[in-house]
Motif scaffolding. Sequence first.
Motif, PDB file in Angstrom:
ATOM      1  N   HIS A 103       0.873  -1.181   0.000  1.00  0.00           N
ATOM      2  CA  HIS A 103       0.000   0.000   0.000  1.00  0.00           C
ATOM      3  C   HIS A 103       0.906   1.227   0.000  1.00  0.00           C
ATOM      4  CE1 HIS A 103      -2.848   3.017   1.199  1.00  0.00           C
ATOM      5  NE2 HIS A 103      -3.829   2.159   1.420  1.00  0.00           N
ATOM      6  N   ILE A 203      -9.810  -5.200  -2.982  1.00  0.00           N
ATOM      7  CA  ILE A 203      -8.907  -4.052  -3.062  1.00  0.00           C
ATOM      8  C   ILE A 203      -9.067  -3.303  -4.386  1.00  0.00           C
ATOM      9  CG2 ILE A 203      -7.242  -5.116  -1.484  1.00  0.00           C
ATOM     10  CD1 ILE A 203      -5.360  -5.402  -3.902  1.00  0.00           C
ATOM     11  N   TRP A 206     -12.121  -1.237  -3.655  1.00  0.00           N
ATOM     12  CA  TRP A 206     -11.781  -0.251  -2.631  1.00  0.00           C
ATOM     13  C   TRP A 206     -10.997   0.903  -3.242  1.00  0.00           C
ATOM     14  CZ3 TRP A 206      -7.302   1.898  -0.798  1.00  0.00           C
ATOM     15  CH2 TRP A 206      -7.366   2.550   0.443  1.00  0.00           C
ATOM     16  N   GLU A 210     -11.851   4.902  -3.397  1.00  0.00           N
ATOM     17  CA  GLU A 210     -10.942   5.907  -2.853  1.00  0.00           C
ATOM     18  C   GLU A 210     -10.673   6.994  -3.887  1.00  0.00           C
ATOM     19  OE1 GLU A 210      -6.963   5.715  -0.206  1.00  0.00           O
ATOM     20  OE2 GLU A 210      -6.718   4.962  -2.245  1.00  0.00           O
ATOM     21  N   LEU A 219      -7.714   0.620   4.177  1.00  0.00           N
ATOM     22  CA  LEU A 219      -7.691  -0.670   3.492  1.00  0.00           C
ATOM     23  C   LEU A 219      -7.649  -1.845   4.456  1.00  0.00           C
ATOM     24  CD1 LEU A 219      -7.543  -2.314   0.888  1.00  0.00           C
ATOM     25  CD2 LEU A 219      -5.047  -2.073   0.981  1.00  0.00           C
TER      26      LEU A 219
END
Length: 254
Positions: A103, A203, A206, A210, A219
């Motif tokens: 990340h 992800i 997600w 974002e 996350l």
Amino acid sequence: MIQYEDVVLQDLDIDTLQQGCFLADKVFAFYFAYLTSTNKTDDVLLVEPTVSIWLARCDQAEASSYAESYKLSTKSLVLFVVNDRDPYCEGDDGTHWSTLVYHRSMNSFIHFDTMKGMNHSAAMKLYEAVKSYMGAGGQAAKLQASKKKKDKKKNARSVCKPSLDVPVTAVAGMPVFRESEDIQQQSNGYDCGLYVLAIAEFICHWFINEMNNIIQDDLVSAVVKEVVDHSVECQMRDKVLGIIRKVGNQKQPN
């Protein structure tokens, strides 16, 4: 046999979606290719199992070449698949899959292991192999993004002015490794791969949220709270199999 993008699924691969089976590597490769093509973002990279395992074993020159080819230093999120295969054995001797996610804004690798501790050493080996190729993260990544926005606003008169931005490399630290301690633990010894697929799917969604400034948890919290529970074991095999059948039907001639 079904082909999707560059992935060819044989019947034996598809058969591993039956209850009680360990997923074949090609099932991961198919689902990652499907998620990549349907989510349409270049900022998330899903690294399939065979490549992830190879990265943990290969030499520095090979790892560097891969990192450059796939632009690891520019991705916001990179998902690697961890397996406990013997690094000195070329066979499929592994018994457990887990997920290692880089990340960028956190400048961290987060390990999601649904059999706590089982893949820690394998995840650390992969982390050590790739961490130096990830580029600027954390505050450095924010400065880099800010600089890009400023550059877009510059007109021709300001191009020659000296930049006062802090060099990104001056604040870029090596990414850290974190274990997700609160991750749900699987209820059996064979559904680990399903959790990897579910996390990969999440992800991607997600990240899109974002980017669209939709309010959500960070996350790690979101994965723990919204993705990883035992419903994955009940639903994910049928979901992936349904997508494979849909893709297969689309490929049939009229």
